[in-house]
Motif scaffolding. Structure first.
Motif, PDB file in Angstrom:
ATOM      1  N   MET B   1      19.892  48.731  11.912  1.00  0.00           N
ATOM      2  CA  MET B   1      20.966  48.611  10.918  1.00  0.00           C
ATOM      3  C   MET B   1      20.580  47.528   9.898  1.00  0.00           C
ATOM      4  SD  MET B   1      24.992  48.755  11.757  1.00  0.00           S
ATOM      5  CE  MET B   1      25.363  47.122  12.393  1.00  0.00           C
ATOM      6  N   THR B   2      20.561  47.906   8.643  1.00  0.00           N
ATOM      7  CA  THR B   2      20.245  46.921   7.603  1.00  0.00           C
ATOM      8  C   THR B   2      21.390  45.917   7.464  1.00  0.00           C
ATOM      9  OG1 THR B   2      21.313  48.161   5.846  1.00  0.00           O
ATOM     10  CG2 THR B   2      19.003  48.694   6.293  1.00  0.00           C
ATOM     11  N   GLN B   3      21.105  44.819   6.782  1.00  0.00           N
ATOM     12  CA  GLN B   3      22.146  43.821   6.551  1.00  0.00           C
ATOM     13  C   GLN B   3      23.303  44.438   5.761  1.00  0.00           C
ATOM     14  OE1 GLN B   3      22.451  40.846   7.912  1.00  0.00           O
ATOM     15  NE2 GLN B   3      24.462  40.761   6.929  1.00  0.00           N
ATOM     16  N   GLN B   4      22.944  45.268   4.792  1.00  0.00           N
ATOM     17  CA  GLN B   4      23.980  45.853   3.956  1.00  0.00           C
ATOM     18  C   GLN B   4      24.895  46.776   4.770  1.00  0.00           C
ATOM     19  OE1 GLN B   4      22.857  48.461   0.715  1.00  0.00           O
ATOM     20  NE2 GLN B   4      24.295  47.459  -0.662  1.00  0.00           N
ATOM     21  N   THR B   5      24.289  47.570   5.659  1.00  0.00           N
ATOM     22  CA  THR B   5      25.092  48.447   6.518  1.00  0.00           C
ATOM     23  C   THR B   5      26.021  47.622   7.403  1.00  0.00           C
ATOM     24  OG1 THR B   5      23.055  49.733   6.653  1.00  0.00           O
ATOM     25  CG2 THR B   5      24.946  50.529   7.914  1.00  0.00           C
ATOM     26  N   ALA B   6      25.479  46.552   7.936  1.00  0.00           N
ATOM     27  CA  ALA B   6      26.286  45.659   8.781  1.00  0.00           C
ATOM     28  C   ALA B   6      27.458  45.077   7.988  1.00  0.00           C
ATOM     29  CB  ALA B   6      25.414  44.539   9.342  1.00  0.00           C
ATOM     30  N   GLN B   9      30.064  47.680   7.445  1.00  0.00           N
ATOM     31  CA  GLN B   9      30.771  47.867   8.705  1.00  0.00           C
ATOM     32  C   GLN B   9      31.822  46.767   8.897  1.00  0.00           C
ATOM     33  OE1 GLN B   9      29.694  50.768   9.692  1.00  0.00           O
ATOM     34  NE2 GLN B   9      31.555  50.716  10.948  1.00  0.00           N
ATOM     35  N   HIS B  10      31.394  45.551   8.632  1.00  0.00           N
ATOM     36  CA  HIS B  10      32.248  44.371   8.754  1.00  0.00           C
ATOM     37  C   HIS B  10      33.482  44.500   7.853  1.00  0.00           C
ATOM     38  CE1 HIS B  10      33.025  40.185   9.680  1.00  0.00           C
ATOM     39  NE2 HIS B  10      33.088  39.885   8.399  1.00  0.00           N
ATOM     40  N   LEU B  11      33.265  44.880   6.608  1.00  0.00           N
ATOM     41  CA  LEU B  11      34.370  45.007   5.664  1.00  0.00           C
ATOM     42  C   LEU B  11      35.302  46.163   6.041  1.00  0.00           C
ATOM     43  CD1 LEU B  11      32.738  44.336   2.155  1.00  0.00           C
ATOM     44  CD2 LEU B  11      33.987  42.769   3.636  1.00  0.00           C
TER      45      LEU B  11
END
Lengths: 296, 296
Positions: B1-6, B9-11
């Motif tokens: 999972m890329t940082q952006q995907t994470a 997901q977080h948002l």
């Protein structure tokens, strides 16, 4: 006992009853529960921005109604909000020529509502005054923010007093006032910009025409007693319109909601809450929502 | 999972949690009770009269903080009061350049408080956002009436935004704002009257000097990004001052009071009240206070 002595006695009893209710002294709930079901009193809210001349207008209304042999009560609401100003005190003093008149009862109340709304106490006090049988009860509030909306929940007829002027801030305020007005009064109508202002206001209020009521826009010059009889006529006409049950039950439901809230929150003390929270914070791992659920 | 995907997901999780709380869906109370005790998030209220340039200022604050690698959340409060205006919608659109930025979370909320105050929901939602660990949470409200006072009960630091101008109504409003300001911002400071305005405001705020905090009066020109870094510095400085338990427990007690009220009144439905009152009125001999005491 002369008529005057009887009147004084009547007003003293009323003042004592109001204090009982204001202080929630023993017996106040019984007193409220025994108020008669109907009242002949017309309850009129007078609101508008500071400087619109509301107090002068109320003063002139009183004078005119007294000349017609009517009896009048006034609740003057001093907002205890940060918006409270010295000007308001000036207003009280200006009204004082009536303080000793037997047909007039004037009571000043702080707006003690914890949430910025009109205090539930004002509802209760106005019901006590209504039971005393005055022909008119005026409730005067300064319309800065929410209070003009709340007054509409207490008064049968809400009169919004404005002065001719322009500016964005005023327009913003006016839209809020637009929602609650049953009658518009443009006071200080001798100002240059008055006619254009009245014209615009009439256009705006025409949009809110209902089957039963077209909001009138009246011109007054309160300091010269001009337009005041027309205002009284408009108030009386509106009062006849609203005798239907529908609006009355909506008003009553609003009052009931506020009174229920007041009673349910009566035992919640902010200072006590703060002390308990301070202690809990020191103990660590504080969560506001667990605190609330465990509280009381 | 890329940082952006994470991040996405977080948002998404955050947005879902907020909806859960907003709708009072099953499990929302448990969610709130499990929020961690501490949060690094600085909660800043931005308030002031309409037209002061609050949204432009928030926009510029976001841009500047993003450049400093900070994460930012914003709650934009649309007052559902009669004072709600199209201009506000314009504000929302103006902020949209950040809507897709991963470091930024923007949520618009209606001010649904039944009594004109900020909704208890805003307290709950801001606590959910705080738990997500943003560096800054800005809560933007329009200061017309009571809301600027309420925001002071939620935010750790309240920034009052004004523009140089004169007039009685503004002065009235300002006195209310004076009570809640931790920091004054005079925006549009390139206007002619700015220096005199700032000088007067400094005199006024000097009177409110406390042992721990002298309210600063800062000049900004939000449209040109001027003065914004100084504002961030002042916010950070104020946040360090208020880490004492005293102010925190006062804020917490205010929040607790509002939340308790919301929960106690949750089962009181105005429409239901109205129907019951309408029926009681038809039956005759209606007394509001007996009705309330017998109610539910």
């Amino acid at each position: 006992m002369t008529q005057q002595t009887a009147d004084i006695q009547h007003l003293k009893t009323l003042a004592r009853r109001i204090s009982l209710v204001e202080n929630e002294a023993v017996g106040y709930e019984q007193l409220l529960e025994q108020l008669p079901a109907g009242s002949p009193t017309r309850v009129i809210g007078i609101t508008g921005p500071p400087g619109a001349g509301k107090s002068t207008l109320v003063n002139t209304l009183i004078t005119t109604l007294l000349a017609q042999q009517k009896t009048v009560a006034i609740i003057a609401v001093d907002p205890s909000s940060p918006f409270n100003f010295g000007a308001l005190l000036g207003d009280r003093i200006r009204m004082s020529q009536h303080f000793n008149n037997m047909q007039v009862f004037i009571r000043s109340m702080a707006n003690r509502g914890a949430l910025g709304g009109l205090s539930p106490k004002i509802i209760e006090v106005s019901d006590v005054i209504k039971a005393a049988g005055f022909d008119y009860l005026f409730i005067e509030t300064v319309g800065v923010g929410q209070s003009e909306v709340d007054i509409a929940g207490i008064a049968d007829t809400t009169v919004v007093v404005l002065v001719p002027e322009a500016g964005d801030e005023i327009q913003t305020m006016k839209a809020g006032l637009m929602e609650v007005a049953d009658i518009f009064v443009v006071n200080k109508a001798d100002r240059d910009s008055a006619d254009m202002f009245v014209k615009n206001l009439r256009l705006l209020s025409a949009e809110r025409h209902t089957r039963d009521w077209q909001i009138p826009v009246l011109k007054t010059i309160a300091t010269r007693n001009e337009g005041v009889e027309e205002l009284i006529a408009a108030i009386d006409k509106h009062q006849q319109q609203i005798n239907g049950q529908d609006r009355r039950s909506i008003l009553m439901a609003d009052k009931a909601w506020q009174l229920i809230q007041h009673r349910r929150m009566r035992n919640v003390n902010k200072q006590q809450l703060q002390q308990q929270i301070q202690q809990a914070l020191q103990e660590g791992n504080f969560n506001l929502y667990r605190f609330i659920n465990n509280w009381q």
